[in-house]
Design a protein around this motif. Sequence first.
Motif, short mmCIF file in Angstrom:
data_model
loop_
_atom_site.label_atom_id
_atom_site.label_comp_id
_atom_site.label_asym_id
_atom_site.label_seq_id
_atom_site.Cartn_x
_atom_site.Cartn_y
_atom_site.Cartn_z
N LEU A 7 27.81 34.39 32.79
CA LEU A 7 28.48 35.63 33.15
C LEU A 7 29.16 35.40 34.49
CD1 LEU A 7 25.97 36.52 31.29
CD2 LEU A 7 26.34 38.79 32.27
N GLY A 8 30.47 35.66 34.52
CA GLY A 8 31.25 35.34 35.71
C GLY A 8 31.84 33.95 35.62
N ALA A 9 32.19 33.53 34.41
CA ALA A 9 32.69 32.16 34.21
C ALA A 9 34.06 31.93 34.81
CB ALA A 9 32.72 31.84 32.71
N SER A 10 34.77 32.99 35.14
CA SER A 10 36.13 32.83 35.66
C SER A 10 36.19 32.65 37.17
CB SER A 10 37.00 34.03 35.26
OG SER A 10 36.44 35.24 35.75
N GLY A 11 35.06 32.81 37.86
CA GLY A 11 35.04 32.70 39.32
C GLY A 11 34.76 31.29 39.79
N PHE A 12 34.71 31.13 41.12
CA PHE A 12 34.45 29.81 41.71
C PHE A 12 33.08 29.27 41.32
CE2 PHE A 12 37.52 30.71 45.45
CZ PHE A 12 38.57 30.16 44.76
N VAL A 13 32.06 30.13 41.38
CA VAL A 13 30.71 29.67 41.03
C VAL A 13 30.63 29.38 39.54
CG1 VAL A 13 28.26 30.24 41.00
CG2 VAL A 13 29.65 30.88 42.97
N PHE A 32 31.22 31.98 27.53
CA PHE A 32 31.92 32.01 28.80
C PHE A 32 32.44 33.43 29.02
CE2 PHE A 32 32.52 28.19 26.30
CZ PHE A 32 32.00 27.20 27.12
N PHE A 33 31.67 34.22 29.76
CA PHE A 33 32.01 35.62 29.95
C PHE A 33 32.73 35.82 31.28
CE2 PHE A 33 28.00 35.90 27.37
CZ PHE A 33 28.60 36.33 26.20
N GLY A 34 33.83 36.56 31.22
CA GLY A 34 34.57 36.89 32.43
C GLY A 34 35.56 37.99 32.11
N ALA A 37 39.31 37.71 32.96
CA ALA A 37 40.09 36.66 32.29
C ALA A 37 39.83 36.63 30.79
CB ALA A 37 39.75 35.29 32.90
N SER A 38 39.23 37.69 30.24
CA SER A 38 38.86 37.68 28.82
C SER A 38 40.10 37.48 27.94
CB SER A 38 38.14 38.97 28.44
OG SER A 38 38.98 40.08 28.62
N GLY A 39 39.92 36.66 26.92
CA GLY A 39 41.01 36.35 26.01
C GLY A 39 41.80 35.11 26.38
N LYS A 40 41.58 34.59 27.57
CA LYS A 40 42.32 33.40 28.02
C LYS A 40 41.54 32.13 27.69
CE LYS A 40 44.63 35.60 31.97
NZ LYS A 40 44.83 35.52 33.44
N PRO A 41 42.25 31.05 27.40
CA PRO A 41 41.56 29.75 27.27
C PRO A 41 40.91 29.38 28.60
CG PRO A 41 43.80 29.63 26.42
CD PRO A 41 43.69 30.94 27.14
N LEU A 42 39.71 28.83 28.54
CA LEU A 42 39.03 28.44 29.75
C LEU A 42 39.84 27.40 30.53
CD1 LEU A 42 36.37 28.86 31.37
CD2 LEU A 42 35.46 26.87 30.17
N ALA A 43 40.55 26.53 29.81
CA ALA A 43 41.36 25.50 30.46
C ALA A 43 42.52 26.09 31.24
CB ALA A 43 41.87 24.50 29.42
N GLY A 55 38.51 23.59 24.03
CA GLY A 55 38.61 24.64 23.01
C GLY A 55 37.95 25.95 23.38
N ALA A 56 37.43 26.03 24.59
CA ALA A 56 36.65 27.21 24.99
C ALA A 56 37.54 28.39 25.33
CB ALA A 56 35.76 26.86 26.17
N GLN A 57 37.02 29.59 25.08
CA GLN A 57 37.73 30.83 25.35
C GLN A 57 36.85 31.73 26.22
OE1 GLN A 57 40.66 30.96 23.65
NE2 GLN A 57 41.44 33.04 23.85
N VAL A 58 37.47 32.39 27.19
CA VAL A 58 36.74 33.36 28.01
C VAL A 58 36.64 34.67 27.23
CG1 VAL A 58 36.64 34.59 30.20
CG2 VAL A 58 37.58 32.27 30.11
N GLU A 59 35.45 35.28 27.23
CA GLU A 59 35.20 36.49 26.47
C GLU A 59 34.76 37.63 27.38
OE1 GLU A 59 33.01 35.30 22.51
OE2 GLU A 59 32.13 34.18 24.18
N ARG A 60 34.91 38.84 26.87
CA ARG A 60 34.33 40.00 27.54
C ARG A 60 32.86 40.08 27.13
NH1 ARG A 60 36.56 44.03 30.22
NH2 ARG A 60 38.64 43.36 29.54
N TYR A 61 31.99 40.31 28.11
CA TYR A 61 30.55 40.30 27.83
C TYR A 61 30.15 41.43 26.89
CZ TYR A 61 25.57 41.09 28.44
OH TYR A 61 24.24 41.31 28.21
N ALA A 62 29.27 41.08 25.95
CA ALA A 62 28.58 42.06 25.11
C ALA A 62 27.21 41.48 24.78
CB ALA A 62 29.36 42.34 23.83
N ALA A 63 26.19 42.32 24.80
CA ALA A 63 24.82 41.83 24.63
C ALA A 63 24.62 41.11 23.31
CB ALA A 63 23.84 42.99 24.75
N ASP A 64 25.30 41.55 22.25
CA ASP A 64 25.08 40.92 20.94
C ASP A 64 25.61 39.49 20.90
OD1 ASP A 64 27.72 41.98 21.09
OD2 ASP A 64 27.89 41.92 18.91
#
Length: 338
Positions: A7-13, A32-34, A37-43, A55-64
């Motif tokens: 959670l917070g995959a789009s930040g520096f940490v 990879f939750f952020g 940046a949700s919907g963007k490729p992690l690269a 191939g990774a994608q940043v997602e909006r967090y959801a518990a499921d």
Amino acid sequence: MLKVAILGASGFVGAELLRLLDGHAEFEAVRFFGDSASGKPLAEVHPHLALAYSGAQVERYAADLLDGVDLVFAALPHGHSQDVAAEIIAHGLKFVDLGADFRLHTAEDYQHWYGEPHKASDLLDTFVYGIPELHRDAIRSAQCVAAAGCYPTTAILALKPLVDAGLIDPQSIVVDAASGVSGAGRAAKEGTHFNTVDESFAAYGLLNHRHTAEMEQELGARVLFTPHLVPMNRGILATCYGTATRPMGADEPLEALRSAYADEPFVHVTSTPPATKWTLGSNAVQVTARYDERTGRVLAIAALDNLVKGAAGQMIQCANLMTGLDESAGLPRVGVYP
């Protein structure tokens, strides 16, 4: 292989967690939750990680979306972990949180230093304070760890053996520490703008910086802490002072550090004043100490990389312990130089 969500995959940490996890033999980042940046490729968010996470994608967090995950790392803005901790715990997952939300022992202390009520105070006792050099056994058996802040980690590791050995009056401690700009996070703000920090050196958070609370809690001391912003990307140098409890040899504090950290995989005690560059990109801490006969004070200095031992590296170090792995798995002990 343990599956990891960030959670917070789009930040520096978050980026530093991903860099280190790419070299970890037992942890695999799969979520990879952020929100920003949700919907963007992690690269695209972190181009330097492209070869590892093409191939990774940043997602909006959801518990499921935590189904199938074994371990959660959270590197969220202050206060946000209180909103998600209960559902992560309910999933039965190991949880390492870098936010300040669960570092303090009481809701009263939290409200005093953060100026707002704690929204999940019933969970405070669930978390172990995350500095392995202090709480290794408790971390091993914990489900939830609140990884320590970057400034507190630096100051506590410099001072704790000296306080415990009775060499410093715990009511007399002063900590002056300087951090690189990445410590302020990735979001653009006036105080960390290039034109603000370049060719400048400034103190901030006078008298009441929130990280003071962690230092006092873990040292059992009264601390006057002044943080400074230095125009470099990463690194923290903490210079700490305390009144000596008695006359002693100039190197007695140094020997106390050597004794305390003799078996620690990431702490190097040196007779040379440490520099932040020595720790760049590593989970290492460099510490030294002296007694000054003229003033009757003890001086202790520590340097670390605020994004590694001060954040992502310490989180992984804690997670290694929590999952029964070698504590140093996936973590570099040597810095990048020059």
